[in-house]
Scaffold this active site. Structure first.
Site, short mmCIF file in Angstrom:
data_model
loop_
_atom_site.label_atom_id
_atom_site.label_comp_id
_atom_site.label_asym_id
_atom_site.label_seq_id
_atom_site.Cartn_x
_atom_site.Cartn_y
_atom_site.Cartn_z
N LYS A 64 -20.08 -53.07 48.08
CA LYS A 64 -21.40 -53.49 48.77
C LYS A 64 -22.05 -54.84 47.85
CE LYS A 64 -23.70 -49.90 45.71
NZ LYS A 64 -24.18 -48.64 45.67
N TYR A 283 -40.75 -74.81 28.40
CA TYR A 283 -42.02 -74.36 28.98
C TYR A 283 -42.66 -73.46 28.12
CZ TYR A 283 -40.72 -76.47 33.58
OH TYR A 283 -40.35 -77.16 34.54
C1 LIG Z 1 -23.34 -47.88 44.67
C2 LIG Z 1 -22.82 -46.39 44.74
C3 LIG Z 1 -21.78 -46.12 44.19
C4 LIG Z 1 -20.78 -46.89 43.16
O1 LIG Z 1 -21.76 -46.81 42.04
P1 LIG Z 1 -21.10 -47.45 40.74
O2 LIG Z 1 -22.24 -46.72 39.64
O3 LIG Z 1 -21.41 -48.93 40.81
O4 LIG Z 1 -19.90 -47.09 40.28
C5 LIG Z 1 -21.07 -44.71 44.57
N1 LIG Z 1 -21.84 -44.15 45.57
C6 LIG Z 1 -22.95 -44.41 46.13
C7 LIG Z 1 -23.64 -43.61 46.87
C8 LIG Z 1 -23.44 -45.60 45.84
O5 LIG Z 1 -24.58 -46.00 46.34
#
Ligand SMILES: *Cc1c(COP(=O)(O)O)cnc(C)c1O
Length: 390
Positions: A64, A283
């Site tokens: 994702k 800044y």
């Molecule tokens: C994002 C996500 C993962 C992966 O999690 P990590 O901590 O990055 O390994 C797995 N399951 C779900 C439901 C997620 O939303």
């Protein structure tokens, strides 16, 4: 050549993809302030390491948010070549990006079905992760009307209180799943505190998911994210869902990182200037030279995802192999390094400073910014020249 061009070329030739060692995307290096290198072979090695840790369970990949900022197309292509068969994304548009490079893959969409959008899953041959009875009713109706059997996951909430059917709903539904024409291909839940092995919620979630699984016998079950995998075999079930560990972050905070680093970021030094004792930098004039100082100005800033909060925390970057402190606030497109301690003429205009890599890991950088590796990775900027190594 873009990855897509490369793919269609090899399709025509019908040969195995001749993966070049280095592929560059984005603007040419000479035109940008920063170069982001993504080591695809390290991502593959991390996936293989997790695969052997959880065997005989299957290891999927969570890709994702543009594969945590690393680039969804090249990452999925590399992992597919390594024989990863199942991918998780958050949104249908991301599923389409996976499908474009992995025609055979199983793709689950974690955020489920938004109202009226069931057909988009069939279009992408993606499987929704269904997290409420309303979604299930919509999916059911769509599958019946269209005779669709593409599969779907049921998400059970075991304590995260984010997405998922309640335990009561999951129990009530279990007697009915065999009658769901379309078929449930996966049941899953998500751990809220896997990065803290001593947290009491872990065992409660593991126990509750074990009980629910028994009511859905014969259906693939999945519980663990990256950190969950390291809680031990009770979380592995049939399928694990690592994300951040693939990209080199430490899934076991507080102990040595078992993963290989993946991302390296270098910024170009635009100029080096000498300033007097008592002069300030940047800044708000928050940093003052305590002695005559040499300052290197690097063309990376918070608009590139180098978080502004980092400037207030004693962070560093590496020039010529040595750590040099950040001086003052991070600007939008620039930051300053105190290179006074380097030998003369070692930091020069046109040289590169390493902001991530050479021992500075995503977790360390995130800590300087008061955040987590996930946020550093998913904010990696779009202005960089990107170099993919494989
Ligand atoms: C994002 C996500 C993962 C992966 O999690 P990590 O901590 O990055 O390994 C797995 N399951 C779900 C439901 C997620 O939303």
């Amino acid at each position: 050549m873009s990855l897509r061009e490369r793919k269609s070329k090899t399709d025509k030739e019908g040969a195995a993809p001749p993966v070049p060692a280095v592929t560059q995307v984005g603007p040419p290096e000479a035109e940008v302030g920063g170069i982001l290198s993504i080591d695809l072979s390290a991502i593959e090695a991390n996936w293989r390491a997790l695969t052997s840790r959880v065997s005989p369970a299957e290891c999927s990949a969570v890709v994702k948010a543009d594969a945590y900022g690393c680039g969804i197309a090249p990452v999925v292509q590399a992992l597919s070549n390594a024989r990863c068969k199942t991918f998780f994304v958050a949104q249908v548009a991301e599923a389409r990006d996976v499908r474009a490079v992995a025609p055979e893959a199983v793709i689950y969409v974690l955020n489920g079905i938004s109202p009226g959008a069931a057909s988009t899953f069939a279009d992408a041959t993606a499987r929704p992760v269904i997290g409420s009875l309303a979604e299930l009713a919509e999916w059911d109706a769509f599958c019946r009307a269209n005779d669709w059997r593409g599969g779907a996951a049921l998400h059970f909430d075991t304590g995260m209180n984010r997405l998922g059917l309640t335990a009561e709903e999951a129990v009530a539904l279990s007697s009915r799943t065999k009658n769901l024409d379309h078929g449930i291909t996966l049941v899953m839940s998500h751990l809220a505190c896997a990065d803290d092995p001593d947290h009491p919620l872990n065992d409660r979630q593991i126990q509750q998911f074990r009980d629910l699984r028994l009511m859905y016998r014969g259906i693939t079950a999945s519980l663990a994210n990256s950190s969950g995998i390291f809680l031990g075999p009770t979380t592995h079930c049939d399928l694990v869902r690592p994300g951040v560990a693939l990209y080199g972050a430490n899934p076991t905070p507080g102990t040595d990182n078992p993963m290989r680093p993946v991302v390296e970021l270098k910024g170009r030094i635009v100029q080096v200037r000498s300033i007097a004792r008592g002069a300030s930098v940047g800044y708000g004039a928050t940093w003052t030279a305590s002695r005559p100082a040499k300052i290197a100005i690097v063309s990376i800033g918070y608009a590139d995802g180098y978080l502004r909060a980092i400037g207030a925390s004693g962070a560093a970057a590496i020039v010529a192999g040595r750590r040099c402190p950040i001086a003052g606030r991070i600007s939008m497109d620039l930051l300053a390094l105190d290179v006074t301690e380097l030998p003369d003429n070692v930091a020069r205009r046109g040289d590169f400073a390493t902001l991530l890599g050479e021992g500075i890991g995503v977790d360390e950088l995130a800590g300087w910014g008061g955040t987590i590796s996930y946020e550093v990775l998913t904010r990696l900027g779009s202005r960089y020249a990107r170099v993919y190594r494989s």
